[in-house]
Design a protein around this motif. Structure first.
Motif, short mmCIF file in Angstrom:
data_model
loop_
_atom_site.label_atom_id
_atom_site.label_comp_id
_atom_site.label_asym_id
_atom_site.label_seq_id
_atom_site.Cartn_x
_atom_site.Cartn_y
_atom_site.Cartn_z
N GLN A 117 0.81 -1.21 0.00
CA GLN A 117 0.00 0.00 0.00
C GLN A 117 0.85 1.27 0.00
O GLN A 117 0.51 2.28 0.63
CB GLN A 117 -0.98 -0.01 1.18
CG GLN A 117 -1.97 -1.16 1.13
CD GLN A 117 -3.01 -1.11 2.22
OE1 GLN A 117 -2.83 -0.46 3.25
NE2 GLN A 117 -4.13 -1.79 2.02
N LEU A 118 1.97 1.21 -0.69
CA LEU A 118 2.82 2.39 -0.83
C LEU A 118 2.14 3.42 -1.72
O LEU A 118 1.48 3.08 -2.70
CB LEU A 118 4.17 2.00 -1.44
CG LEU A 118 5.04 1.03 -0.63
CD1 LEU A 118 6.27 0.65 -1.41
CD2 LEU A 118 5.43 1.64 0.72
N THR A 119 2.31 4.69 -1.38
CA THR A 119 1.72 5.78 -2.16
C THR A 119 2.81 6.79 -2.53
O THR A 119 3.97 6.67 -2.12
CB THR A 119 0.62 6.48 -1.35
OG1 THR A 119 1.20 7.01 -0.13
CG2 THR A 119 -0.51 5.52 -1.01
N GLY A 120 2.43 7.78 -3.30
CA GLY A 120 3.38 8.81 -3.69
C GLY A 120 4.11 8.47 -4.97
O GLY A 120 3.68 7.62 -5.75
N THR A 121 5.23 9.12 -5.19
CA THR A 121 6.04 8.93 -6.39
C THR A 121 7.33 8.19 -6.06
O THR A 121 7.67 8.02 -4.89
CB THR A 121 6.37 10.28 -7.04
OG1 THR A 121 7.13 11.06 -6.11
CG2 THR A 121 5.11 11.03 -7.41
N LEU A 122 8.04 7.76 -7.09
CA LEU A 122 9.33 7.12 -6.88
C LEU A 122 10.31 8.13 -6.29
O LEU A 122 10.50 9.21 -6.86
CB LEU A 122 9.89 6.58 -8.19
CG LEU A 122 9.29 5.29 -8.74
CD1 LEU A 122 9.97 4.93 -10.07
CD2 LEU A 122 9.45 4.15 -7.77
N PRO A 123 10.95 7.81 -5.18
CA PRO A 123 11.90 8.75 -4.57
C PRO A 123 13.19 8.85 -5.37
O PRO A 123 13.92 7.87 -5.52
CB PRO A 123 12.14 8.15 -3.18
CG PRO A 123 11.83 6.70 -3.33
CD PRO A 123 10.76 6.60 -4.37
N VAL A 124 13.46 10.02 -5.87
CA VAL A 124 14.65 10.24 -6.69
C VAL A 124 15.93 9.96 -5.91
O VAL A 124 16.90 9.43 -6.46
CB VAL A 124 14.65 11.68 -7.25
CG1 VAL A 124 15.95 11.97 -7.97
CG2 VAL A 124 13.47 11.89 -8.18
N SER A 125 15.94 10.26 -4.62
CA SER A 125 17.15 10.08 -3.82
C SER A 125 17.59 8.62 -3.77
O SER A 125 18.79 8.32 -3.85
CB SER A 125 16.92 10.60 -2.40
OG SER A 125 15.85 9.92 -1.78
N ILE A 126 16.63 7.71 -3.66
CA ILE A 126 16.97 6.29 -3.64
C ILE A 126 17.53 5.85 -4.98
O ILE A 126 18.53 5.14 -5.06
CB ILE A 126 15.73 5.45 -3.28
CG1 ILE A 126 15.32 5.71 -1.83
CG2 ILE A 126 15.99 3.96 -3.50
CD1 ILE A 126 14.08 4.96 -1.40
N LEU A 127 16.91 6.32 -6.05
CA LEU A 127 17.36 5.94 -7.38
C LEU A 127 18.75 6.51 -7.68
O LEU A 127 19.51 5.94 -8.45
CB LEU A 127 16.36 6.43 -8.43
CG LEU A 127 14.93 5.90 -8.29
CD1 LEU A 127 14.04 6.52 -9.36
CD2 LEU A 127 14.89 4.39 -8.38
N ARG A 128 19.08 7.60 -7.04
CA ARG A 128 20.37 8.24 -7.27
C ARG A 128 21.49 7.58 -6.47
O ARG A 128 22.63 7.49 -6.92
CB ARG A 128 20.29 9.73 -6.90
CG ARG A 128 21.56 10.50 -7.21
CD ARG A 128 21.45 11.94 -6.74
NE ARG A 128 20.36 12.64 -7.37
CZ ARG A 128 19.34 13.18 -6.70
NH1 ARG A 128 19.29 13.08 -5.38
NH2 ARG A 128 18.38 13.82 -7.34
#
Length: 205
Positions: free
Chosen positions: A3-14
Motif C-alpha cells: 500500500q505504498l503511495t506517492g512517487t518514486l523517490p529520486v534520492s533512492i534511485l540516485r
C-alpha cells in the motif's frame, strides 16, 4: 504490495547504484518513471506492475540498464508509443507492457532481443501489422498481443518460433488464415485467436 503511495523517490534511485532487484508491484504509486532509474546500472529486475503510473517510458536510461532481464510495467496507465530502445537490453528475457494505454505500432527493433521468452502487450491501443522479423524470437514461449487494434495477416516467418507454448491474438482486426508453417509449434499448449477476421482452413498450405 505494501500500500505504498506517492512517487518514486529520486534520492533512492540516485544513491543505490548497486541495486539488482527493484520490486514495487501492487501498490498505489503514481507519477512517471524517473530518468534516474538510469543510475541503477546493475539492475536486473524492474517490476512496477499494478500501480498508478502515467506518462511515457523514458528513453534516456536504456543505454545504462544493459543488465536488465525482467521488465514489468503492466497494469498502469502508461501512454504514448512502446519504447523502441528496449532492443538495447540484449539480456532481456521477460517484457510485460500489458494493460496500459500504449498506442502506435510494435517496434520492429524488438526482433533484436535474442533471449526474449515472454512478451505481453495485450490490452493496449496498439495498431499496425505484425512484423515478420519477430520470427527471430527462437526462445519465445509466451506471446500475448490480444485486445488491441492490430491488422493485416499472420507472418509465415513466425513458424520459426518453435518454443512457443502460449499464443494469444484474440480481439484484434487480423485477416487471412493460419499459415501451415505454424504446425511446427510442437510446444503449443494454449492458442486463442478468436474475434478476428480470419478465414480459410487451419494451417492453410
Amino acid at each position: 504490495g505494501c500500500q505504498l503511495t506517492g512517487t518514486l523517490p529520486v534520492s533512492i534511485l540516485r544513491d543505490m547504484a548497486g541495486l539488482a532487484y527493484l520490486w514495487l508491484s501492487d501498490n498505489m504509486l503514481e507519477g512517471s518513471l524517473k530518468t534516474e532509474l538510469g543510475n541503477l546500472a546493475n539492475l536486473e529486475f524492474l517490476l512496477v506492475r499494478n500501480n498508478r503510473f502515467t506518462g511515457t517510458i523514458p528513453e534516456l536510461y536504456f543505454d545504462q540498464l544493459s543488465n536488465l532481464v525482467y521488465f514489468d510495467v503492466s497494469q498502469n496507465s502508461f501512454s504514448g508509443p512502446l519504447p523502441s530502445d528496449v532492443s538495447k537490453w540484449k539480456k532481456l528475457r521477460y517484457l510485460f507492457l500489458d494493460e496500459n494505454l500504449f498506442t502506435g505500432t510494435i517496434p520492429a527493433t524488438y526482433e533484436a532481443l535474442p533471449d526474449l521468452e515472454a512478451f505481453y502487450a495485450n490490452r493496449n491501443q496498439l495498431t499496425g501489422t505484425l512484423s515478420a522479423e519477430f520470427g527471430a524470437w527462437s526462445k519465445m514461449s509466451d506471446l500475448d498481443l490480444s485486445e488491441n487494434g492490430l491488422s493485416g495477416t499472420l507472418p509465415t516467418e513466425w513458424g520459426a518460433m518453435t518454443a512457443l507454448g502460449k499464443f494469444y491474438l484474440h480481439a484484434n482486426q487480423l485477416t487471412g488464415n493460419l499459415p501451415s508453417e505454424y504446425s511446427s509449434w510442437s510446444e503449443m499448449q494454449f492458442m486463442q485467436i478468436s474475434y478476428n477476421r480470419f478465414s480459410g482452413a487451419i494451417f492453410h498450405p
